[in-house]
Design a protein around this motif. Structure first.
Motif, PDB file in Angstrom:
ATOM      1  N   MET A 280      -6.799  39.274 -13.914  1.00 42.21           N
ATOM      2  CA  MET A 280      -7.743  39.745 -12.917  1.00 42.21           C
ATOM      3  C   MET A 280      -8.976  40.262 -13.647  1.00 42.21           C
ATOM      4  SD  MET A 280      -4.517  39.942 -11.750  1.00 42.21           S
ATOM      5  CE  MET A 280      -3.964  41.442 -12.455  1.00 42.21           C
ATOM      6  N   ILE A 281     -10.143  39.848 -13.170  1.00 41.79           N
ATOM      7  CA  ILE A 281     -11.391  40.132 -13.877  1.00 41.79           C
ATOM      8  C   ILE A 281     -12.361  40.884 -12.962  1.00 41.79           C
ATOM      9  CG2 ILE A 281     -13.441  39.077 -14.929  1.00 41.79           C
ATOM     10  CD1 ILE A 281     -11.639  36.682 -15.677  1.00 41.79           C
ATOM     11  N   ASN A 282     -13.014  41.877 -13.544  1.00 43.84           N
ATOM     12  CA  ASN A 282     -14.164  42.528 -12.918  1.00 43.84           C
ATOM     13  C   ASN A 282     -15.377  42.157 -13.755  1.00 43.84           C
ATOM     14  OD1 ASN A 282     -12.812  43.861 -10.819  1.00 43.84           O
ATOM     15  ND2 ASN A 282     -12.158  45.443 -12.234  1.00 43.84           N
TER      16      ASN A 282
ATOM     17  N   THR B 250     -10.113  44.582  -5.138  1.00 36.93           N
ATOM     18  CA  THR B 250     -10.230  45.369  -6.360  1.00 36.93           C
ATOM     19  C   THR B 250     -10.849  44.595  -7.515  1.00 36.93           C
ATOM     20  OG1 THR B 250      -8.262  46.558  -5.676  1.00 36.93           O
ATOM     21  CG2 THR B 250      -8.934  46.841  -7.945  1.00 36.93           C
ATOM     22  N   HIS B 251     -10.591  43.291  -7.583  1.00 40.62           N
ATOM     23  CA  HIS B 251     -11.086  42.454  -8.686  1.00 40.62           C
ATOM     24  C   HIS B 251     -12.006  41.371  -8.137  1.00 40.62           C
ATOM     25  CE1 HIS B 251      -8.234  44.479 -11.255  1.00 40.62           C
ATOM     26  NE2 HIS B 251      -7.312  44.259 -10.339  1.00 40.62           N
ATOM     27  N   ASP B 252     -12.845  40.834  -9.017  1.00 40.73           N
ATOM     28  CA  ASP B 252     -13.811  39.809  -8.619  1.00 40.73           C
ATOM     29  C   ASP B 252     -13.280  38.387  -8.771  1.00 40.73           C
ATOM     30  OD1 ASP B 252     -15.891  41.747  -8.122  1.00 40.73           O
ATOM     31  OD2 ASP B 252     -16.106  41.925 -10.310  1.00 40.73           O
TER      32      ASP B 252
ATOM     33  N   MET C  31      -9.741  35.815 -10.237  1.00 39.69           N
ATOM     34  CA  MET C  31      -8.356  35.716 -10.672  1.00 39.69           C
ATOM     35  C   MET C  31      -8.187  34.396 -11.406  1.00 39.69           C
ATOM     36  SD  MET C  31      -4.929  36.299  -8.570  1.00 39.69           S
ATOM     37  CE  MET C  31      -4.102  37.618  -9.343  1.00 39.69           C
TER      38      MET C  31
ATOM     39  N   THR D 159     -14.194  44.214 -17.199  1.00 36.80           N
ATOM     40  CA  THR D 159     -12.808  44.580 -17.498  1.00 36.80           C
ATOM     41  C   THR D 159     -11.866  43.461 -17.066  1.00 36.80           C
ATOM     42  OG1 THR D 159     -12.457  45.661 -15.363  1.00 36.80           O
ATOM     43  CG2 THR D 159     -13.221  47.062 -17.178  1.00 36.80           C
ATOM     44  N   ILE D 160     -10.676  43.451 -17.679  1.00 36.39           N
ATOM     45  CA  ILE D 160      -9.631  42.530 -17.237  1.00 36.39           C
ATOM     46  C   ILE D 160      -8.309  43.280 -17.165  1.00 36.39           C
ATOM     47  CG2 ILE D 160     -10.784  40.575 -18.358  1.00 36.39           C
ATOM     48  CD1 ILE D 160      -8.307  40.506 -20.270  1.00 36.39           C
ATOM     49  N   SER D 161      -7.400  42.760 -16.353  1.00 33.37           N
ATOM     50  CA  SER D 161      -6.009  43.194 -16.310  1.00 33.37           C
ATOM     51  C   SER D 161      -5.167  41.933 -16.361  1.00 33.37           C
ATOM     52  CB  SER D 161      -5.705  43.942 -15.002  1.00 33.37           C
ATOM     53  OG  SER D 161      -6.460  45.121 -14.930  1.00 33.37           O
TER      54      SER D 161
END
Length: 75
Positions: free
Chosen positions: A7-9, A37-39, A41, A67-69
């Motif tokens: 997941m990327i912002n 929440t994220h921009d 995937m 950021t990434i998760s």
């Protein structure tokens, strides 16, 4: 085969440019914009955990990613 979801912002308006760069990576099987929440995937598939870890650590180097998760699918 190991599967992970990233997941990327990113910076506002940078989504399409980032999607284009991500699609150049062979192990990227899917990438799309999201609302929430994220921009973005990303679905990654690679031969092992080490390759996934290497790929995920290089994604933040793409310009305009904030950021990434990363979630790695359990076998």
């Amino acid at each position: 085969m190991t599967v992970a979801y990233v997941m990327i912002n990113c910076e506002l308006g940078a989504e399409e440019t980032i999607i284009e760069k991500l699609r150049e990576i062979e192990q990227v099987k899917e990438v799309f914009g999201t609302i929430g929440t994220h921009d973005l995937m990303v679905k990654l598939e690679a031969e092992n955990f080490e390759k996934i870890r290497e790929l995920a650590s290089n994604i933040p180097k793409i310009e305009k990613i904030r950021t990434i998760s990363t979630l790695i699918k359990k076998e």
